[in-house]
Motif scaffolding. Structure first.
Motif, PDB file in Angstrom:
ATOM      1  N   ILE A 849      -4.330  -3.023   5.656  1.00 58.80           N
ATOM      2  CA  ILE A 849      -3.511  -4.058   5.040  1.00 58.80           C
ATOM      3  C   ILE A 849      -2.075  -3.565   5.045  1.00 58.80           C
ATOM      4  O   ILE A 849      -1.799  -2.394   4.805  1.00 58.80           O
ATOM      5  CB  ILE A 849      -4.025  -4.359   3.605  1.00 58.80           C
ATOM      6  N   GLY A 850      -1.143  -4.460   5.384  1.00 60.79           N
ATOM      7  CA  GLY A 850       0.245  -4.064   5.532  1.00 60.79           C
ATOM      8  C   GLY A 850       0.927  -3.763   4.210  1.00 60.79           C
ATOM      9  O   GLY A 850       0.419  -4.066   3.125  1.00 60.79           O
ATOM     10  N   ALA A 851       2.091  -3.165   4.300  1.00 59.71           N
ATOM     11  CA  ALA A 851       2.880  -2.894   3.106  1.00 59.71           C
ATOM     12  C   ALA A 851       3.193  -4.197   2.382  1.00 59.71           C
ATOM     13  O   ALA A 851       3.571  -5.192   3.019  1.00 59.71           O
ATOM     14  CB  ALA A 851       4.176  -2.179   3.496  1.00 59.71           C
ATOM     15  N   HIS A 852       3.011  -4.208   1.092  1.00 59.34           N
ATOM     16  CA  HIS A 852       3.299  -5.368   0.222  1.00 59.34           C
ATOM     17  C   HIS A 852       2.458  -6.596   0.573  1.00 59.34           C
ATOM     18  O   HIS A 852       2.770  -7.689   0.107  1.00 59.34           O
ATOM     19  CB  HIS A 852       4.781  -5.753   0.293  1.00 59.34           C
ATOM     20  N   GLN A 853       1.429  -6.410   1.351  1.00 58.87           N
ATOM     21  CA  GLN A 853       0.687  -7.565   1.869  1.00 58.87           C
ATOM     22  C   GLN A 853      -0.511  -7.919   1.000  1.00 58.87           C
ATOM     23  O   GLN A 853      -1.140  -7.063   0.389  1.00 58.87           O
ATOM     24  CB  GLN A 853       0.209  -7.294   3.298  1.00 58.87           C
ATOM     25  N   MET A 854      -0.809  -9.205   0.977  1.00 61.81           N
ATOM     26  CA  MET A 854      -2.024  -9.726   0.372  1.00 61.81           C
ATOM     27  C   MET A 854      -2.904 -10.233   1.510  1.00 61.81           C
ATOM     28  O   MET A 854      -2.427 -10.897   2.425  1.00 61.81           O
ATOM     29  CB  MET A 854      -1.672 -10.861  -0.602  1.00 61.81           C
ATOM     30  N   LYS A 855      -4.196  -9.919   1.448  1.00 60.02           N
ATOM     31  CA  LYS A 855      -5.152 -10.396   2.444  1.00 60.02           C
ATOM     32  C   LYS A 855      -6.393 -10.926   1.736  1.00 60.02           C
ATOM     33  O   LYS A 855      -6.757 -10.444   0.655  1.00 60.02           O
ATOM     34  CB  LYS A 855      -5.568  -9.284   3.424  1.00 60.02           C
TER      35      LYS A 855
END
Length: 880
Positions: A849-855
């Protein structure tokens, strides 16, 4: 006197999403190629501003019928000239589905698929600033349902008329499938300097996770919101074609030869016209193609032609019209509390659903209504200055809140009762047992309150003690009264993630524990803090014993911490016991209120419960002033944790076209000083805060003070609901914790722990879950938070998990349900539309999951029956 929005040429744009348009073709854009001008008709919905709900819903039906017929009547024309229509929210489809036959609704869907009608992800024109992230997403869930049921994708999403937009919204939009947006403003009821003068006319708007939306937000050069840059750009289609093709000032700012002019309806109740079809034919010539647009066709053309060479903007424009929801502060706070309560309700429903696949059956209608209402509550006409009376508007807001509450409270109640009936309880266990359920994804030690009115064995006159069945040891307990209702309060230690612990109440006095804190007059202290409470409810001193008796409060402008303003009052002790001790201040100034400060056994958290107990018409704030030099402030905005500084100073706020006096205050704000030491503030009920002495055009970054907005008509009596709609009770809670160095993960965990109390219920007994404790979830990376866990809307036997990486670096993680191996998983949009297969290894979701990301992911797990058999076999083998 300030003019109403109508008198000030109220401006707003409508934005819609459609499907692939067969008439769209990329054409060489050399100097001799025809310019392509897309004109898009819509009817901007001013719900409960121009007309009430019943009138508007009839207008939706009439307009959709009209434009479906017009699409049929013009389909023999060349594609450029065929009728197209743009709804400005999925609520149009919601109404149509409930008032037309299945065949008629399928006709509408077919026209969405072939591009003659479009619809965006948003339910109507919504005010997004200040909205809890999960409410933003649930408000778009009907769009996801339409996508999955009818095999289409909606890529348009927008916010109209209001002059501001939050930064993190872009990530939520993009994560829900949005790609294209446009915005036109009202240019009215504003406190923003030069909102009409945009830095970029069209650009990639990048979110904190590097997702992006192609944004068309033109300058309002004419000052008229019925022209380019307003929310009715194509109000006069003939004129706008000539304007975008010939006005030198416009062309100087917008040099592109693919142009979009959107919006016809303005403030009209309904729009029934074929003039766009006529204009496209009459205004097309060798030098230009004029195309009747569904808006998405413009964006596809523009992106293909110019998308690789566009400016990028990343930053927040602050808040304006969304501020007016605080003119009904308690109703808005109730909705915010319900969004938080949903977390626990759905987590318990997930546990129940693993063994009772029918648990969610029959809830679909109420659930879908709650999701739609979590969008509609922030419908953009909170100005309440239109043709509909403010009383009617206020009553509609209450109705929306009630319908949200009906679903969430019922789900919470039913899930807790069902779980209580699944936990094993031996036939010989005669004593009362109850569980404390933790909806968060890490083990927690916290207080848990069990309501005990009606339980004869539990009252202050009957000796009892409480045993932790996991350890077999007695734990601290006491009876407390909250709003006159008795509760058994315990200190529950190490409650498993997304799981529970069971406690037993046994007769007879226990060994006894000393009080959780000591009180001396107006001072309360425990092993962590020494707090002084003034009679007006303000914390005038906060000494941190762990940091050399450091003082964390510094009075600023005659206000300390949790300070509503000048006044005097009395201080007394309430609910003193071994789990918690509360010091209460009661004052009639500046308005009647009580403030209760609670210290907890073994926890370095200061809980604050404020109750305003009279109606008010002014603007009030709870000031928090801290003894910090060169303050640095971070806070949760909408789907992002941001720094309260301008982008030119390393922060996240745009240095132009923005409003700075009231910033979003979602779960927390954190202030640190020049040596890194600071204070985190958890906010459970309020929506906005003022930083220092910030003004609409000035962001104060030098004053170590934030003031949470208790409520009021912040832009004067003309905008919002007067006198709080008559309400005379307001619950507004905070918590404080000090730290050595700010960390967004720690700050969010602290706030979520405060705002998600352990859920309790009396155990009735079953044969499914273990007798003493159980945890459903294991999540390997501490920087990744389980933001939501729920039964999937379409298939409750699938588990939806929404994860948020709050760190500034990408993260790998494994998520597993130890007793329910994951068999397969898909990454989905945030509105549960499948995207692609996700990696599953060893029964766990193993992803990045990317930086600051919501999945968001949908997981299929091994069936409960298979797991039960495996567990039984394991137990048998262990016995051998």
């Amino acid at each position: 006197m300030p003019l109403s929005r109508r008198a000030m040429l109220k401006t707003s744009l409508s934005f819609v999403a459609g499907a692939f348009l067969p008439h769209f073709h990329i054409i060489d854009m050399g100097p001799t190629a025809p310019k392509r001008i897309y004109i898009a008709p819509d009817d901007h919905t001013d719900y409960f501003w121009t007309a009430d709900g019943e009138t508007y819903e009839q207008a939706f039906l009439e307009m959709l019928d009209y434009y479906l017929d017009l699409a049929d009547e013009t389909e023999h024309l060349p594609s450029d000239y065929q009728s197209r229509w743009n709804c400005d929210g999925t609520f149009w489809l919601w109404v149509y589905a409930r008032n037309r036959s299945e065949a008629e609704f399928e006709r509408l869907i077919s026209r969405i698929k072939d591009g003659h009608i479009s619809v965006p992800l948003n339910p109507l024109v919504i005010l997004w600033g200040g909205t809890p992230a999960e409410a933003v997403l649930r408000g778009m869930y009907y769009a996801g349902k339409i996508e999955r049921r009818h095999d289409l994708r909606i890529r348009l999403v927008y916010s109209m008329e209001n002059q501001t937009l939050p930064y993190g919204l872009i990530s939520l939009w993009a994560g829900s499938g949005g790609r294209y947006s446009w915005k036109g403003i009202c240019n009215c009821t504003l406190r923003i300097s030069r909102p009409w003068d945009r830095e970029h006319e069209i650009y990639w708007w990048a979110g904190p996770d590097d997702s992006r939306i192609l944004m068309k937000w033109n300058s309002l050069l004419t000052g008229d919101n019925q022209s380019m840059g307003g929310y009715a750009e194509a109000r006069y289609p003939d004129d706008v074609v000539e304007y975008v093709d010939g006005d030198e000032a416009f062309i100087a700012r917008y040099p592109y030869r693919v142009v979009g002019a959107f919006g016809r309806g303005w403030d009209d109740l309904k729009t029934l016209t074929d003039e766009f079809v006529e204009t496209a034919q009459e205004k097309s010539n060798d030098a230009r193609r004029v195309i009747v647009s569904n808006e998405e066709d413009f964006f596809e053309d523009f992106e293909a032609t110019y998308g690789s060479d566009l400016p990028v903007h990343a930053g927040s424009f602050g808040n304006e019209w969304e501020l007016y929801c605080t003119s009904m502060a308690e109703v808005s706070a109730r909705v915010k509390r319900l969004v938080e309560k949903l977390r626990g309700a759905e987590a318990m429903a997930t546990l129940v659903g693993l063994h009772d696949p029918d648990f969610m059956d029959g809830r679909e209608e109420a659930r879908d209504l709650a999701w739609m209402n979590l969008g509609l509550y922030w419908e953009h006409n909170w100005t309440a200055d239109g043709l509909i009376s403010r009383d009617v508007r206020a009553e509609w807001q209450r109705q929306i809140a009630d319908e949200i509450e009906e679903y969430i409270e019922m789900l919470h109640h039913d899930a807790a009762h069902a779980l209580a009936g699944m936990i094993r309880k031996s036939e010989t266990a005669a004593n009362l047992r109850f569980f404390a359920f933790n909806p968060l994804n890490w083990a927690r030690t916290d207080i848990a309150d069990l309501r005990i009115d009606g339980i004869a064995a539990l009252d202050e006159h009957t000796p009892f003690h409480v045993i932790d069945l996991t350890t077999g040891e007695e734990i601290p307990s006491q009876i407390v009264y909250i709003d006159g209702t008795p509760y058994l309060r315990i200190l529950a230690q190490n409650v498993p993630p997304a799981g529970y612990k069971v406690f037993e109440v046994r007769p007879g006095a226990g060994r006894g524990f000393e009080d959780a804190a000591q009180v001396n007059g107006d001072v309360i202290e425990n092993e962590f803090f020494r707090v002084t409470l003034a009679g007006r409810g303000a914390i005038t001193s906060l000494i941190d014993k762990r940091r050399g008796d450091r003082e964390f409060i510094r009075e600023i402008n005659e206000r300390a911490a949790n300070d509503l303003g000048s006044g005097s009052g009395d201080v007394w002790v309430a609910n003193a016991g071994p789990v918690s001790v509360t010091l209460v201040g009661e004052s009639r100034g500046p308005i009647r209120h009580t403030s209760a400060v609670t210290l907890l056994r073994g926890l370095d958290r200061i809980d604050i419960r404020n109750e305003i107990e009279e109606n008010f018409g002014g603007v009030y704030t709870w000031a928090f002033s801290f003894n910090l030099d060169t303050p640095d402030i971070w806070h949760e905005e909408v789907g992002a944790v941001v720094r309260a500084r301008l982008t030119t100073e390393g922060g996240h706020y745009s240095p132009r076209n923005a409003r700075y006096d009231w910033l979003t205050l979602n779960h927390f704000a954190a202030l640190s000083g020049d040596n890194g030491v600071g204070v985190a503030l958890s906010n459970a009920d309020c929506y906005y805060m003022q930083v220092g002495e910030s003004a609409p055009d000035y962001l104060d970054t030098g004053t170590p003070q934030i003031s949470a907005l208790a409520g009021g008509q912040v832009d004067g009596p003309e905008f919002g609901i007067p006198n709080q709609g008559g309400d005379d009770y307001f619950l507004q809670r905070f918590a404080l914790r000090t730290f050595d160095r700010y960390n967004p993960v720690d700050a969010m965990r602290f706030a979520l722990g405060h705002q998600n109390p352990l859920v309790t219920e009396v155990v009735t007994g079953g044969d499914v879950y273990p007798e003493t404790a159980y945890g459903l979830v294991e999540l390997s990376n501490p920087n990744v938070l389980l933001w939501a866990m729920k039964p999937a809307d379409d298939d409750p036997e699938q588990i939806i998990v929404r994860l948020w990486n709050l760190a500034s670096e990408p993260a790998n993680f494994q998520l597993r349900f130890p007793d329910f191996p994951i068999l397969e998983a898909q990454e989905t949009t945030h509105i549960e539309t499948p995207l692609q297969s996700a990696n599953v290894a060893g029964g766990a979701l193993s992803e990045s999951i990317g930086a600051h990301q919501m999945k968001t992911f949908a997981c299929v797990v091994a069936g409960a029956e298979a797991v039960r058999a495996a567990r039984a076999a394991r137990t048998m083998n262990e016995g051998e």
